[in-house]
Structure formats: C-alpha cells, structure tokens
Design an enzyme around this catalytic site. Structure first.
Site, short mmCIF file in Angstrom:
data_model
loop_
_atom_site.label_atom_id
_atom_site.label_comp_id
_atom_site.label_asym_id
_atom_site.label_seq_id
_atom_site.Cartn_x
_atom_site.Cartn_y
_atom_site.Cartn_z
N SER A 12 -11.08 12.54 -26.10
CA SER A 12 -9.76 11.90 -26.00
C SER A 12 -8.61 12.02 -27.52
O SER A 12 -8.70 12.03 -28.62
CB SER A 12 -9.09 10.51 -24.60
OG SER A 12 -7.76 10.75 -24.40
N HIS A 39 -7.73 15.43 -23.73
CA HIS A 39 -6.44 14.92 -23.25
C HIS A 39 -5.38 15.40 -24.08
O HIS A 39 -5.40 15.52 -25.61
CB HIS A 39 -7.05 13.83 -23.08
CG HIS A 39 -7.76 13.28 -22.38
ND1 HIS A 39 -7.59 11.81 -22.06
CD2 HIS A 39 -8.47 13.29 -21.22
CE1 HIS A 39 -9.56 10.92 -21.30
NE2 HIS A 39 -9.11 12.88 -20.90
N ASP A 133 -13.22 7.92 -18.93
CA ASP A 133 -13.04 9.62 -18.50
C ASP A 133 -14.38 10.55 -18.92
O ASP A 133 -14.42 10.13 -20.77
CB ASP A 133 -11.91 10.57 -18.53
CG ASP A 133 -12.27 11.73 -17.61
OD1 ASP A 133 -12.27 11.89 -17.31
OD2 ASP A 133 -11.03 13.07 -18.43
#
Length: 189
Positions: A12, A39, A133
């Site tokens: 991310s 992401h 995540d």
C-alpha cells in the site's frame, strides 16, 4: 520448500518503489507467476501497470481479465477497484464485493485465495502500508505450508502494515527490500 509456482506481493502506501526494485531484480526468464496487489484510489484513472512496465521494461506487466489463465513468467497487477481471486483451475476471478480493510483490491482476499490454490508452492511478500491488510492472508499461506516475507518495518515508509503482519505471524521472515530482491533471484537458480 516446494517448487515455487507463484510469488504474490502486497503493498500500500510507500510500496511502489519497493515493488519496482523487486521487479527489476527478477531475471528475464523466471519460472513462476508474480501477482501484485497494491491499494489504489478507486475513483481515479490509474495507469500503474504502464508506470511499472516503463520502469521494468524486460518484463510484461498486465492487469488480468476475469477467467484468464495464470501463466509462468507473467507479472499480473490486481485491477483497480476489484478483488483478485485465484480459482482452483488456476484462473483469475475478479470480484466487486465489499471492501476489506477499506480496500478493493484487498491483499488479504488475494493472499487467502493463493493459499487455497497454491499451498506450499506460494511465496507471499508484504510491503509498506498504513493499515493491517495482508496479515490474515499471510497466516493463511503459512497454514498451507507456503513461505511469507514481511518488509522490515524499519525500512518501510509506512510501517503499520508490516508491523501488524509481524504481530499476527511470528513465522514470517523479516527482510529489507534488497534482501527480498536477493531472495527472489534465488528462486530461479
């Protein structure tokens, strides 16, 4: 460790420079598939596949289509705003269900799917990011006998994601980006 069939990389915020470094470390004829889940903003046009492809010109990077067969020597980038799942017949499935950890694509969703299909033939790498995540997905890969690597939080621009993963997964190998790149090179020897 079994023969590696897939390397799945999740990241991310702060992970794109590391992803670029890892892709540049891959030899021209690697004998596995690479799946990248990053992401991205949902409602903004993204050309991340082109950007990465321009930085790593010897490797083709593509966003897979639904039901596309997964092939060795390909680098796949999870499409923007879809969860990327792996089916038992080693094809991709794109899913538009709810976000997971405020993300779609979710790293956990892909990692868990890879664990079910590839089991001990999977290597998962989790990089910089600002949420948790990936932690559950890494556990799924560990449970199936796969190997998991987490970027050393001290080297991550956003250490929250690697820290959350390490709190949940004590079996994870902690490596710096150059060490991860060196490890990926060993997979082809």
């Amino acid at each position: 460790m079994s023969r590696v069939s897939v390397v799945v990389i999740g990241g991310s915020a702060g992970s794109i420079p590391v992803v670029t470094e890892l892709l540049q470390a891959l030899p021209r004829h690697f004998q596995f598939s690479v799946i990248i889940v990053l992401h991205r903003l949902r409602n903004v046009i993204s050309s991340l596949d082109t950007i990465l492809g321009n930085k790593v010109q010897v490797i083709t990077i593509r966003e897979p289509n639904d039901k596309e067969e997964i092939r060795e020597q390909y680098v796949y980038l999870a499409p923007q705003n879809y969860h990327l799942l792996i089916e038992a017949d080693k094809t991709f499935s794109l899913d538009y269900s709810e976000t997971v950890h405020h993300s779609r694509p979710s790293i956990d969703v892909t990692f868990e799917s890879v664990a079910q299909v590839y089991a001990s033939q999977a290597v998962a790498v989790l990089l910089s990011g600002a949420n948790q995540d990936g932690a559950d997905g890494l556990q799924a890969i560990i449970n199936q006998g796969g190997m998991v690597i987490v970027q050393d939080p001290a080297t991550a621009e956003y250490p929250a994601m690697p820290k959350a993963a390490l709190e949940r997964n004590r079996e994870a190998v902690v490596l710096t980006p150059p060490e991860i790149a060196a490890f990926l090179r060993t997979l082809t020897q």
